[in-house]
Motif scaffolding. Structure first.
Motif, PDB file in Angstrom:
ATOM      1  N   LEU A 108       0.873  -1.172   0.000  1.00 33.52           N
ATOM      2  CA  LEU A 108       0.000   0.000   0.000  1.00 33.52           C
ATOM      3  C   LEU A 108       0.905   1.215   0.000  1.00 33.52           C
ATOM      4  N   ILE A 109       0.591   2.165  -0.871  1.00 32.40           N
ATOM      5  CA  ILE A 109       1.480   3.291  -1.111  1.00 32.40           C
ATOM      6  C   ILE A 109       0.709   4.603  -1.030  1.00 32.40           C
ATOM      7  N   ASP A 110       1.292   5.568  -0.354  1.00 30.10           N
ATOM      8  CA  ASP A 110       0.771   6.932  -0.333  1.00 30.10           C
ATOM      9  C   ASP A 110       1.307   7.611  -1.591  1.00 30.10           C
ATOM     10  N   ALA A 111       0.436   7.876  -2.548  1.00 31.35           N
ATOM     11  CA  ALA A 111       0.880   8.435  -3.825  1.00 31.35           C
ATOM     12  C   ALA A 111       1.426   9.857  -3.680  1.00 31.35           C
ATOM     13  N   ALA A 112       0.985  10.584  -2.668  1.00 35.87           N
ATOM     14  CA  ALA A 112       1.464  11.953  -2.466  1.00 35.87           C
ATOM     15  C   ALA A 112       2.936  11.981  -2.063  1.00 35.87           C
ATOM     16  N   THR A 113       3.362  10.971  -1.312  1.00 38.99           N
ATOM     17  CA  THR A 113       4.748  10.943  -0.831  1.00 38.99           C
ATOM     18  C   THR A 113       5.588   9.853  -1.495  1.00 38.99           C
ATOM     19  N   GLY A 114       4.928   8.862  -2.086  1.00 39.81           N
ATOM     20  CA  GLY A 114       5.648   7.728  -2.657  1.00 39.81           C
ATOM     21  C   GLY A 114       6.057   6.695  -1.622  1.00 39.81           C
ATOM     22  N   GLN A 115       5.650   6.903  -0.378  1.00 45.46           N
ATOM     23  CA  GLN A 115       6.046   6.001   0.708  1.00 45.46           C
ATOM     24  C   GLN A 115       5.166   4.749   0.756  1.00 45.46           C
ATOM     25  N   VAL A 116       5.806   3.619   0.980  1.00 51.55           N
ATOM     26  CA  VAL A 116       5.091   2.373   1.224  1.00 51.55           C
ATOM     27  C   VAL A 116       4.596   2.421   2.663  1.00 51.55           C
ATOM     28  N   THR A 117       3.286   2.290   2.855  1.00 48.89           N
ATOM     29  CA  THR A 117       2.713   2.386   4.203  1.00 48.89           C
ATOM     30  C   THR A 117       2.428   1.017   4.814  1.00 48.89           C
ATOM     31  N   ARG A 118       2.370  -0.008   3.984  1.00 46.42           N
ATOM     32  CA  ARG A 118       2.109  -1.348   4.504  1.00 46.42           C
ATOM     33  C   ARG A 118       2.527  -2.373   3.461  1.00 46.42           C
ATOM     34  N   GLU A 119       3.011  -3.520   3.940  1.00 44.48           N
ATOM     35  CA  GLU A 119       3.305  -4.666   3.088  1.00 44.48           C
ATOM     36  C   GLU A 119       2.612  -5.888   3.663  1.00 44.48           C
ATOM     37  N   VAL A 120       2.054  -6.700   2.789  1.00 43.68           N
ATOM     38  CA  VAL A 120       1.390  -7.933   3.205  1.00 43.68           C
ATOM     39  C   VAL A 120       1.980  -9.077   2.387  1.00 43.68           C
ATOM     40  N   GLU A 121       2.567 -10.034   3.077  1.00 40.46           N
ATOM     41  CA  GLU A 121       3.182 -11.193   2.422  1.00 40.46           C
ATOM     42  C   GLU A 121       2.114 -12.114   1.845  1.00 40.46           C
ATOM     43  N   HIS A 122       2.430 -12.714   0.709  1.00 43.71           N
ATOM     44  CA  HIS A 122       1.598 -13.721   0.063  1.00 43.71           C
ATOM     45  C   HIS A 122       2.458 -14.964  -0.177  1.00 43.71           C
ATOM     46  N   GLY A 123       1.831 -16.044  -0.553  1.00 46.69           N
ATOM     47  CA  GLY A 123       2.560 -17.289  -0.778  1.00 46.69           C
ATOM     48  C   GLY A 123       3.230 -17.389  -2.132  1.00 46.69           C
ATOM     49  N   ALA A 124       2.875 -16.491  -3.042  1.00 49.75           N
ATOM     50  CA  ALA A 124       3.428 -16.491  -4.397  1.00 49.75           C
ATOM     51  C   ALA A 124       3.194 -15.110  -5.005  1.00 49.75           C
ATOM     52  N   VAL A 125       3.487 -14.969  -6.279  1.00 46.76           N
ATOM     53  CA  VAL A 125       3.310 -13.708  -6.993  1.00 46.76           C
ATOM     54  C   VAL A 125       1.884 -13.185  -6.794  1.00 46.76           C
TER      55      VAL A 125
END
Length: 172
Positions: free
Chosen positions: A33-50
């Motif tokens: 999840l990315i804040d488009a105004a700043t370009g910062q990644v605000t959250r990452e969620v791992e998945h089992g594959a692509v």
């Protein structure tokens, strides 16, 4: 111009319905999840594959992701918690929310379109296609469009889905 390094191929992207936030799915098995105004990644969620597909719920409070691990995930956008996992028979190529957010449609490598109850994860209906279902989109009026490796666009009306008719229109 803002650029955010994801460290791997960005496979899919979706805008939040009412803010300058983005969700991306990558070959490094992460939803970001990315804040488009700043370009910062605000959250990452791992998945089992692509992560092959991502779509925001119309309210913006959750996301649906499809993955090469044959799973649909419903994710709380505020916490990153996976609230629901629905197993599929093959890679989940695409996902789309119905306009009211109560149902989802997924397209899969097993040549099926699935309609899923978003509250329970119950598969309401499966519709066979000629090849892999690569893309799916709901219209506000209730029409559902699918694109497939068999080079056909299929347009399906909600009434046809409820009555078990196969397709209203098949466009070559």
């Amino acid at each position: 111009e803002r650029q955010g390094d994801h460290g791997d191929l960005v496979w899919c992207v979706a805008w939040h319905p009412s803010s300058l936030r983005l969700a991306t799915g990558c070959t490094d098995k992460k939803l970001r999840l990315i804040d488009a105004a700043t370009g910062q990644v605000t959250r990452e969620v791992e998945h089992g594959a692509v992560v092959t597909s991502v779509a925001w719920h119309p309210s913006g409070n959750k996301l649906a992701t499809g993955s090469a691990d044959k799973k649909l995930r419903l994710i709380n956008a505020a916490t990153g918690q996976v609230d629901l996992i629905v197993d599929h028979g093959d890679l989940v190529w695409c996902v789309s929310w119905h306009a009211f957010g109560a149902r989802l449609a997924t397209g899969c490598g097993d040549k099926r379109l699935r309609l899923i109850d978003a509250a329970t994860g119950q598969v309401e209906r499966e519709v066979e296609h000629g090849e892999e279902v690569c893309c799916v989109a709901w219209h506000l009026s209730g029409w559902l469009a699918t694109g497939c490796r068999d080079k056909k666009l299929r347009l399906i009306k909600d009434k046809a889905l409820a009555s078990k008719e196969k397709f209203i229109y098949e466009v070559v």
